[in-house]
Design an enzyme around this catalytic site. Structure first.
Site, mmCIF file in Angstrom:
data_model
loop_
_atom_site.group_PDB
_atom_site.id
_atom_site.type_symbol
_atom_site.label_atom_id
_atom_site.label_comp_id
_atom_site.label_asym_id
_atom_site.label_seq_id
_atom_site.Cartn_x
_atom_site.Cartn_y
_atom_site.Cartn_z
ATOM 1 N N ASN A 21 0.746 -1.141 0.259
ATOM 2 C CA ASN A 21 -0.006 0.089 -0.314
ATOM 3 C C ASN A 21 0.896 1.603 -0.196
ATOM 4 O OD1 ASN A 21 0.149 -2.109 2.700
ATOM 5 N ND2 ASN A 21 -0.137 0.801 3.050
ATOM 6 N N GLN A 68 -5.084 -3.677 -2.256
ATOM 7 C CA GLN A 68 -4.348 -2.364 -3.132
ATOM 8 C C GLN A 68 -4.127 -3.255 -4.458
ATOM 9 O OE1 GLN A 68 -4.484 0.415 -2.247
ATOM 10 N NE2 GLN A 68 -4.508 0.256 0.299
ATOM 11 N N SER A 76 -11.501 -5.139 -0.639
ATOM 12 C CA SER A 76 -12.170 -4.100 0.194
ATOM 13 C C SER A 76 -12.648 -2.838 -0.570
ATOM 14 C CB SER A 76 -11.147 -3.943 1.700
ATOM 15 O OG SER A 76 -11.562 -2.015 1.964
ATOM 16 N N ALA A 77 -14.156 -2.792 -0.700
ATOM 17 C CA ALA A 77 -14.869 -2.256 -1.597
ATOM 18 C C ALA A 77 -13.926 -0.689 -1.586
ATOM 19 C CB ALA A 77 -16.209 -2.114 -1.274
ATOM 20 N N HIS A 78 -14.014 -0.174 -0.649
ATOM 21 C CA HIS A 78 -13.680 1.762 -0.780
ATOM 22 C C HIS A 78 -12.387 1.953 -0.970
ATOM 23 C CE1 HIS A 78 -10.708 1.645 2.686
ATOM 24 N NE2 HIS A 78 -10.813 0.876 3.602
ATOM 25 N N THR A 131 -26.774 -9.866 8.678
ATOM 26 C CA THR A 131 -27.803 -10.032 8.126
ATOM 27 C C THR A 131 -26.399 -9.385 7.410
ATOM 28 O OG1 THR A 131 -29.476 -9.099 9.750
ATOM 29 C CG2 THR A 131 -29.327 -8.174 7.670
ATOM 30 N N CYS A 146 -1.628 5.975 10.259
ATOM 31 C CA CYS A 146 -1.647 7.268 10.679
ATOM 32 C C CYS A 146 -2.752 7.700 10.666
ATOM 33 C CB CYS A 146 -1.306 8.897 9.814
ATOM 34 S SG CYS A 146 -1.891 8.704 8.345
HETATM 35 N N1 PLP Z 1 -5.131 -4.586 4.020
HETATM 36 C C1 PLP Z 1 -4.147 -3.497 2.751
HETATM 37 C C2 PLP Z 1 -3.186 -3.706 1.784
HETATM 38 C C3 PLP Z 1 -5.072 -1.977 3.414
HETATM 39 O O1 PLP Z 1 -4.258 -0.994 2.738
HETATM 40 C C4 PLP Z 1 -5.972 -1.876 3.697
HETATM 41 C C5 PLP Z 1 -6.678 -0.575 4.041
HETATM 42 O O2 PLP Z 1 -5.650 0.634 4.163
HETATM 43 C C6 PLP Z 1 -6.396 -2.989 4.336
HETATM 44 C C7 PLP Z 1 -5.993 -3.989 4.353
HETATM 45 C C8 PLP Z 1 -8.019 -3.416 5.748
HETATM 46 O O3 PLP Z 1 -8.838 -3.103 4.909
HETATM 47 P P1 PLP Z 1 -10.215 -1.966 5.381
HETATM 48 O O4 PLP Z 1 -9.824 -0.909 5.349
HETATM 49 O O5 PLP Z 1 -11.564 -2.569 4.517
HETATM 50 O O6 PLP Z 1 -10.198 -2.592 6.626
#
Ligand code: PLP
Length: 358
Positions: free
Chosen positions: A145, A173, A192-194, A232, A311
């Site tokens: 990341n 990522q 992870s969707a966001h 749910t 952070c």
């Molecule tokens: N793994 C990596 C490489 C990430 O960058 C992140 C989010 O910063 C996560 C896991 C955790 O994801 P989530 O925000 O969906 O818990």
């Protein structure tokens, strides 16, 4: 106008995902109910499951929706995660893993594998650890990341196969930033969707290998997700994730990142520059200025970027990834582009960075 270049932290929701979310939120039904409202909600859920499964070339019944990658990691890294005859007793993970992996596992015995200065995992050390620990689970991310450096997932998958270890790959990522079919060798994938324009607080755990037979239950309760993950389902978030994922598969940020990197002053060091990297990420080594100061100054100039390291409390911590690459005490600036980014923004941010750092 603000300039947002922190997509690896989180991406703004895509318009198509917002529409999908709103559409689903109008549905009254619980996806487990048998009436037509319930069946409509179930339909959206199963459609999203199919989109996720097709994107990773796995079967839909091997997709389990969660509340994000942190939950997916905490689930997959339980020693009792699988019904394997001999459950894993030892976790082997890379020093570049996200805290969701490094803090989110349930193992007592563990070995951390270092990174090479290029940002790639030390594969020889990984193999030595596999040789020394016969009942291992391995956790290595698809790409980092902070630096965007892509890990040799196929090679690691072969080693895990050879030493009969289960390979959990954090693919958070990767989506929209590298080919997902490169990840098919891993046994378990986390998303992870966001991070790709869906809603926050939604994700999935994917089982991509017949070697993994899931244990009875992760969260006990109403028995949703084939009795593996009760609670749910977040139909709106899951539907929006499927729609965002389908669009993310067409992304290519390389042209924008190239404009940015070409416009940067040549005195600046890009970490992992010559390695296979995510198409959207540039990690710049800072000299003579702290990451915190650089971030605040860029923020005042109208640009949102990141230090790359954790952070969550508002304070910038030392990055374990940089440390593992041999940059002890160093700080970095991470620029990460996404679906809303433009070439003009790339040029403008490079000018700001040159002005600040040179
Ligand atoms: N793994 C990596 C490489 C990430 O960058 C992140 C989010 O910063 C996560 C896991 C955790 O994801 P989530 O925000 O969906 O818990």
């Amino acid at each position: 106008m603000r300039l947002y270049a922190d997509y690896n932290a989180t991406a703004p929701m895509r318009d198509c995902a917002k529409l999908a979310f709103m559409e689903a939120i109008e549905l009254a039904g619980n996806a487990s109910s048998l009436h037509s409202e319930g069946r409509k909600a179930r339909g959206l859920l199963e459609n999203a499951r199919r989109v996720v499964a097709e994107s990773f070339a796995i079967r839909p019944d091997n997709v389990y929706f969660t509340a994000g990658a942190t939950e997916s990691a905490n689930w997959a890294l339980l020693p009792a995660f699988t019904l394997q005859k001999q459950a894993p007793t030892h976790l082997i993970y890379s020093a570049g893993e996200h805290p969701a992996i490094q803090e989110g596992h349930g193992f007592i015995n563990k070995t951390q594998i270092g990174l090479l200065p290029s940002g790639v995992i030390d594969v020889a050390a990984l193999e030595a650890a596999l040789k020394a620990n016969s009942r291992a689970m391995v956790a290595v991310q698809a790409a980092n990341n902070e630096t965007g450096v892509i890990q040799p997932v196929s090679h690691i998958a072969l080693l895990c196969n050879q030493y009969e270890a289960i390979f959990v790959c954090d693919a958070v990522q990767a989506v929209g930033k590298m080919p997902l079919l490169n990840l098919t060798g891993a046994d378990v994938l986390l998303i992870s969707a966001h991070k790709f324009g869906g809603a926050k607080g939604v994700g999935a755990m994917l089982v991509s290998s017949p070697r993994v037979e899931l244990c009875a239950s992760h969260m006990k309760g109403g028995g949703q997700e084939a009795r593996r993950r009760s609670g749910t389902e977040n139909v709106a978030g899951i539907h929006a994730m499927g729609v965002a994922l389908a669009q993310a598969l067409n992304d290519n940020f390389t042209p924008i990142r190239d404009i940015f990197e070409k416009a940067l002053d040549k005195k600046l060091t890009i970490l992992g520059q010559n390695m296979p990297r995510l198409s959207n990420t540039t990690c710049l080594l800072l000299e003579g200025i702290s990451a915190e100061t650089a971030l605040i100054k860029l923020d005042l100039m109208g640009a949102a970027v990141s230090s790359g390291s954790a952070c969550s409390s508002g304070k910038i911590a030392t990055s374990s990834t940089l440390k593992a690459m041999g940059y002890e005490g160093a700080q970095a600036l991470r620029v990460s582009w996404g679906h809303g980014s433009t070439s003009d923004e790339a040029q403008k941010l490079a000018n700001l960075v040159n002005r600040l750092l040179i």
